[in-house]
Design a protein around this motif. Sequence first.
Motif, mmCIF file in Angstrom:
data_model
loop_
_atom_site.group_PDB
_atom_site.id
_atom_site.type_symbol
_atom_site.label_atom_id
_atom_site.label_comp_id
_atom_site.label_asym_id
_atom_site.label_seq_id
_atom_site.Cartn_x
_atom_site.Cartn_y
_atom_site.Cartn_z
ATOM 1 N N GLY A 13 0.834 -1.195 0.000
ATOM 2 C CA GLY A 13 0.000 0.000 0.000
ATOM 3 C C GLY A 13 0.867 1.244 0.000
ATOM 4 O O GLY A 13 2.070 1.175 0.261
ATOM 5 N N ALA A 14 0.242 2.390 -0.274
ATOM 6 C CA ALA A 14 1.000 3.639 -0.284
ATOM 7 C C ALA A 14 1.542 3.947 1.120
ATOM 8 O O ALA A 14 2.598 4.562 1.255
ATOM 9 C CB ALA A 14 0.107 4.773 -0.775
ATOM 10 N N SER A 15 0.841 3.485 2.171
ATOM 11 C CA SER A 15 1.318 3.715 3.538
ATOM 12 C C SER A 15 2.020 2.499 4.116
ATOM 13 O O SER A 15 3.097 2.612 4.678
ATOM 14 C CB SER A 15 0.153 4.028 4.491
ATOM 15 O OG SER A 15 -0.649 5.026 3.997
ATOM 16 N N ALA A 16 1.358 1.331 4.007
ATOM 17 C CA ALA A 16 1.871 0.156 4.710
ATOM 18 C C ALA A 16 1.954 -1.046 3.781
ATOM 19 O O ALA A 16 1.114 -1.217 2.892
ATOM 20 C CB ALA A 16 0.958 -0.170 5.892
ATOM 21 N N LYS A 18 1.769 -5.083 3.726
ATOM 22 C CA LYS A 18 1.247 -6.204 4.505
ATOM 23 C C LYS A 18 1.603 -7.487 3.774
ATOM 24 O O LYS A 18 1.490 -7.539 2.547
ATOM 25 C CB LYS A 18 -0.293 -6.122 4.621
ATOM 26 C CG LYS A 18 -0.811 -5.051 5.548
ATOM 27 C CD LYS A 18 -0.792 -3.644 5.037
ATOM 28 C CE LYS A 18 -1.608 -3.400 3.796
ATOM 29 N NZ LYS A 18 -1.593 -1.960 3.394
ATOM 30 N N GLY A 106 -4.868 3.944 3.583
ATOM 31 C CA GLY A 106 -4.078 5.140 3.840
ATOM 32 C C GLY A 106 -4.376 6.260 2.844
ATOM 33 O O GLY A 106 -4.404 7.431 3.212
ATOM 34 N N GLY A 134 -7.242 7.410 5.397
ATOM 35 C CA GLY A 134 -6.260 7.479 6.477
ATOM 36 C C GLY A 134 -5.443 8.763 6.415
ATOM 37 O O GLY A 134 -5.065 9.318 7.448
ATOM 38 N N GLU A 138 -4.640 11.256 9.422
ATOM 39 C CA GLU A 138 -3.249 11.568 9.804
ATOM 40 C C GLU A 138 -3.014 13.076 9.814
ATOM 41 O O GLU A 138 -2.334 13.606 10.690
ATOM 42 C CB GLU A 138 -2.278 10.894 8.829
ATOM 43 C CG GLU A 138 -2.121 9.415 9.114
ATOM 44 C CD GLU A 138 -1.316 8.690 8.047
ATOM 45 O OE1 GLU A 138 -0.319 9.260 7.559
ATOM 46 O OE2 GLU A 138 -1.695 7.553 7.709
ATOM 47 N N GLY A 216 -6.424 -0.357 7.205
ATOM 48 C CA GLY A 216 -5.678 0.102 8.376
ATOM 49 C C GLY A 216 -6.473 1.035 9.272
ATOM 50 O O GLY A 216 -6.381 0.970 10.500
ATOM 51 N N TYR A 220 -7.233 0.196 13.343
ATOM 52 C CA TYR A 220 -6.762 0.982 14.491
ATOM 53 C C TYR A 220 -7.836 1.876 15.102
ATOM 54 O O TYR A 220 -7.601 2.478 16.137
ATOM 55 C CB TYR A 220 -5.573 1.857 14.071
ATOM 56 C CG TYR A 220 -4.343 1.060 13.751
ATOM 57 C CD1 TYR A 220 -3.531 0.563 14.769
ATOM 58 C CD2 TYR A 220 -3.991 0.773 12.444
ATOM 59 C CE1 TYR A 220 -2.405 -0.183 14.487
ATOM 60 C CE2 TYR A 220 -2.861 0.025 12.148
ATOM 61 C CZ TYR A 220 -2.078 -0.445 13.174
ATOM 62 O OH TYR A 220 -0.963 -1.188 12.884
ATOM 63 N N GLN A 243 -6.522 -5.255 8.399
ATOM 64 C CA GLN A 243 -5.561 -4.563 7.538
ATOM 65 C C GLN A 243 -4.912 -5.536 6.540
ATOM 66 O O GLN A 243 -4.252 -5.111 5.595
ATOM 67 C CB GLN A 243 -4.474 -3.897 8.407
ATOM 68 C CG GLN A 243 -3.693 -2.820 7.681
ATOM 69 C CD GLN A 243 -2.747 -2.053 8.586
ATOM 70 O OE1 GLN A 243 -2.620 -2.378 9.765
ATOM 71 N NE2 GLN A 243 -2.084 -1.043 8.062
HETATM 72 P P1 ADP Z 1 -2.585 1.389 2.471
HETATM 73 O O1 ADP Z 1 -2.940 -0.015 1.976
HETATM 74 O O2 ADP Z 1 -3.168 2.478 1.643
HETATM 75 O O3 ADP Z 1 -1.124 1.538 2.741
HETATM 76 P P2 ADP Z 1 -3.684 0.576 5.082
HETATM 77 O O4 ADP Z 1 -4.986 -0.111 4.842
HETATM 78 O O5 ADP Z 1 -2.518 -0.293 5.406
HETATM 79 O O6 ADP Z 1 -3.345 1.546 3.867
HETATM 80 O O7 ADP Z 1 -3.916 1.643 6.238
HETATM 81 C C1 ADP Z 1 -2.957 2.643 6.560
HETATM 82 C C2 ADP Z 1 -3.618 3.590 7.545
HETATM 83 O O8 ADP Z 1 -3.769 2.916 8.817
HETATM 84 C C3 ADP Z 1 -2.806 4.821 7.854
HETATM 85 O O9 ADP Z 1 -3.078 5.856 6.925
HETATM 86 C C4 ADP Z 1 -3.309 5.189 9.255
HETATM 87 O O10 ADP Z 1 -4.487 5.985 9.159
HETATM 88 C C5 ADP Z 1 -3.705 3.857 9.856
HETATM 89 N N1 ADP Z 1 -2.669 3.420 10.835
HETATM 90 C C6 ADP Z 1 -1.554 2.732 10.549
HETATM 91 N N2 ADP Z 1 -0.839 2.513 11.685
HETATM 92 C C7 ADP Z 1 -1.537 3.080 12.693
HETATM 93 C C8 ADP Z 1 -1.351 3.174 14.116
HETATM 94 N N3 ADP Z 1 -0.285 2.659 14.736
HETATM 95 N N4 ADP Z 1 -2.303 3.819 14.829
HETATM 96 C C9 ADP Z 1 -3.389 4.348 14.230
HETATM 97 N N5 ADP Z 1 -3.624 4.290 12.889
HETATM 98 C C10 ADP Z 1 -2.713 3.661 12.152
#
Ligand code: ADP
Length: 260
Positions: A13-16, A18, A106, A134, A138, A216, A220, A243
């Motif tokens: 993902g652009a943020s995380a 998995k 995200g 997300g 953020e 995500g 959370y 997630q």
């Molecule tokens: P993507 O697939 O676009 O990367 P995800 O579904 O993995 O996104 O979700 C990422 C989002 O999860 C982040 O933008 C944030 O809002 C939330 N997130 C990630 N880690 C945390 C954390 N430790 N506490 C709270 N929110 C979190």
Amino acid sequence: MSNPEYYCGVDIGASATKLVLVGDQGQVLARALRHSGFDYKNTARQCLAEAQASAKLKGRPKRTVATGYGRSNVDFAADTRTEIHCHGAGCFHDIGREISIIDIGGQDNKVIHLDDEGKRIEFKMNRKCAAGTGAFIEEMALRLNLEVSQLDGLAGSTAEPVRLGSFCTVFAKTEILSHLREGTPVEGIVRGAFVSVVERIIEMDPLEGLVVATGGVVAYNPVIVEILAARLGREVVVPMAPQFTGALGAALTARKLATA
Ligand code: ADP
């Protein structure tokens, strides 16, 4: 150390990032999660090493499927699939019936409708702006000088959301600053931001039938799921590892391709 056959799914993902490893029956053996950063190839490799170590697996996965924004960067993946395909496959594996999936990630939100055989009927994706994603949450955390991990607790501690008129991240920032100047309690502002996320989702789709929430933001922030359920007047189901549904779907697809 055991060495059973296993399959890998990676969702960059652009943020995380998995990663999920599944065994020959489709059972989850391990999961790994890291910030995607800027070197997607290396992040995917690190996730694989971490998951292999945690499940005490030797050797390479029999097959790997990559999905997500950075899916073309995974050098150990034989195939790629869209996020829509993989999220659908992962959710259907967990729920096994007709569903409306809302994935809050995200950078984007996705709505996917599956029939009772897991076939995709329709999907919608919001990639135009950060509203309701997300990234919006953020940005709100940054403006409020909070960690994102603090938001859910704060939103859950009040029943009175502040109404945020602007859902655009840029305008909401200004609105939040003026609320802070007026001394509005921060809990209400955070809950107001959560309500704004839910409203953007409802604008995307009426979410009929059984609703399953993933991503995500859902993982959370259980309070967002509560607000969504109250707004719909129905239960919203959250899978065990919300997630990871895209990565799970990718791993299950890898298994299917290898055994076809
Ligand atoms: P993507 O697939 O676009 O990367 P995800 O579904 O993995 O996104 O979700 C990422 C989002 O999860 C982040 O933008 C944030 O809002 C939330 N997130 C990630 N880690 C945390 C954390 N430790 N506490 C709270 N929110 C979190």
